[in-house]
Write a protein that holds these residues in place. Structure first.
Motif, mmCIF file in Angstrom:
data_model
loop_
_atom_site.group_PDB
_atom_site.id
_atom_site.type_symbol
_atom_site.label_atom_id
_atom_site.label_comp_id
_atom_site.label_asym_id
_atom_site.label_seq_id
_atom_site.Cartn_x
_atom_site.Cartn_y
_atom_site.Cartn_z
ATOM 1 N N LEU A 1 -2.289 7.191 3.061
ATOM 2 C CA LEU A 1 -2.366 6.263 1.944
ATOM 3 C C LEU A 1 -2.980 6.957 0.731
ATOM 4 C CD1 LEU A 1 -3.630 2.920 3.546
ATOM 5 C CD2 LEU A 1 -1.289 3.668 3.131
ATOM 6 N N LEU B 1 3.487 -1.693 3.698
ATOM 7 C CA LEU B 1 3.446 -0.299 3.283
ATOM 8 C C LEU B 1 4.675 0.027 2.452
ATOM 9 C CD1 LEU B 1 2.293 1.320 6.649
ATOM 10 C CD2 LEU B 1 0.864 0.661 4.703
ATOM 11 N N LEU C 1 0.848 -1.187 0.000
ATOM 12 C CA LEU C 1 0.000 0.000 0.000
ATOM 13 C C LEU C 1 0.885 1.239 0.000
ATOM 14 C CD1 LEU C 1 -2.586 -1.139 2.715
ATOM 15 C CD2 LEU C 1 -2.687 -1.473 0.233
ATOM 16 N N ALA D 1 -4.465 2.968 -2.899
ATOM 17 C CA ALA D 1 -4.104 2.088 -1.795
ATOM 18 C C ALA D 1 -5.272 1.910 -0.835
ATOM 19 C CB ALA D 1 -2.886 2.648 -1.052
ATOM 20 N N VAL E 1 -0.716 -6.800 5.481
ATOM 21 C CA VAL E 1 -0.402 -5.822 4.446
ATOM 22 C C VAL E 1 0.985 -5.259 4.693
ATOM 23 C CG1 VAL E 1 -2.831 -5.186 4.112
ATOM 24 C CG2 VAL E 1 -1.432 -3.893 5.743
ATOM 25 N N ARG F 1 -7.736 -0.626 -2.129
ATOM 26 C CA ARG F 1 -7.283 -2.003 -1.902
ATOM 27 C C ARG F 1 -7.444 -2.387 -0.428
ATOM 28 N NH1 ARG F 1 -4.629 -5.982 -4.296
ATOM 29 N NH2 ARG F 1 -4.539 -4.823 -6.253
ATOM 30 N N LEU F 2 -7.104 -1.469 0.482
ATOM 31 C CA LEU F 2 -7.257 -1.746 1.910
ATOM 32 C C LEU F 2 -8.715 -2.026 2.259
ATOM 33 C CD1 LEU F 2 -5.961 -1.848 4.753
ATOM 34 C CD2 LEU F 2 -6.445 0.614 4.932
#
Length: 307
Positions: free
Chosen positions: A266, A285, A180, A270, A283, A273-274
């Protein structure tokens, strides 16, 4: 006017659009679809404006019956959607005949599905948006911030005739654990060097204590060495670090100000997607500068042009 009757729902099934803007100085949060990308594609499939109201279905448990023949569209998670027992895949528009039932059972891949109707679902605008924020009692079918309930009727005014799919190359692969992207924030330099190493080189587990306000990331505690902060405005996707050192990603229904230090925010892609990750997922970063994040988002928006 076309109608869909809700036969089953949960408190996690909400009417959403792109969100409420220009009102955070009043203490009113943004709201809107947690996965804005899937919402946009669902609307695109029917030729709608990308930000008109859709149904955000989280984890399943939702069902509607058509009161007349209609064309709907679905994007986002695969929540086991079925029409009278026959599977319906996301990322396409589809026909629902009069009296047929569309139901969502349970997550097969992802967490949130978006159901769109021609022209968008009818709902009053409150402070410029129909987005449902339950905590603030804003938006939704009646403007009072209520989740969608069994027995309610969804209406829409538009017409669509073309059945089509989102091109495969534009569909996010929810099976991939893509890092992300995090745009670095003003307090990033106030964290210890070890904490910054751990931030970008460790996997983070999504806590089960998550909602549309925020998601806590569980992992190695991060150490902040800066001065205490005065509360400041919080953008969508901000990653705050409270005293326990466990980061919190702030989402659409977040508070408007906060005083915890921030690692950054983010990117919209991103965040989308989260929003599709289930509790317990891991996940990672990845740092990104603002110019790169902006360019990637412009490239994403251009996908909708002349298609």
């Amino acid at each position: 006017m076309s109608r869909l009757k809700i036969e089953a729902s949960t408190p996690l099934c909400l009417l959403q659009d792109a969100g409420r803007f220009g009102v955070r100085h009043l203490g009113v949060t943004q709201g809107g679809a947690a996965d804005g990308c899937s919402m946009s594609w669902a609307n695109w499939l029917l030729g709608n404006g990308l930000d008109v109201p859709v149904i955000e279905i989280t984890l399943g448990g939702f069902a509607v019956v058509a009161e007349e023949d209609c064309l709907l569209a679905l994007a986002g998670a695969d929540l086991g959607a079925q029409i009278d027992g026959q599977p319906v895949a996301p990322w396409r528009s589809f026909k629902l005949g009069q009296g047929q039932k569309l139901q969502f059972t349970q997550p097969l891949l992802g967490a949130r599905a978006y159901l769109a109707a021609p022209g968008g679902f009818d709902a009053p605008k409150v402070l410029g948006s129909s987005a449902t924020v339950v905590r603030e009692e804003l938006g939704g079918l009646d403007g009072m911030g209520l989740p969608l309930a069994k027995g309610a009727t969804l209406t829409y005014q538009g017409h669509a005739l073309l059945v089509r799919e989102v091109p495969m190359e534009y569909r996010p692969d929810l099976r991939l654990n893509t890092p992300l992207d995090l745009v670095l924030g003003a307090q990033i330099g106030e964290f210890s060097g070890q904490s910054l190493f751990d931030l970008f080189n460790s996997a983070w587990t999504l806590d089960s204590r998550a909602d549309r306000m925020g998601i806590r990331l569980l992992g190695k505690a991060l150490q902040y060495h800066g001065q205490p902060m005065i509360s400041e405005g919080i953008p969508l996707g901000a990653v705050q670090v409270p005293p326990d050192g466990q980061p919190i990603v702030l989402l659409n229904d977040r508070q408007t100000i906060g005083g915890y230090p921030r690692l950054g925010a983010l990117t919209p892609l991103a965040l989308a997607r989260l929003a599709q990750c289930l509790p317990g997922a891991k996940v990672r970063l990845r740092p990104v500068v603002q110019d790169v994040a902006h360019r990637e988002h412009v490239d994403y928006l251009q996908r909708f042009i002349n298609r």
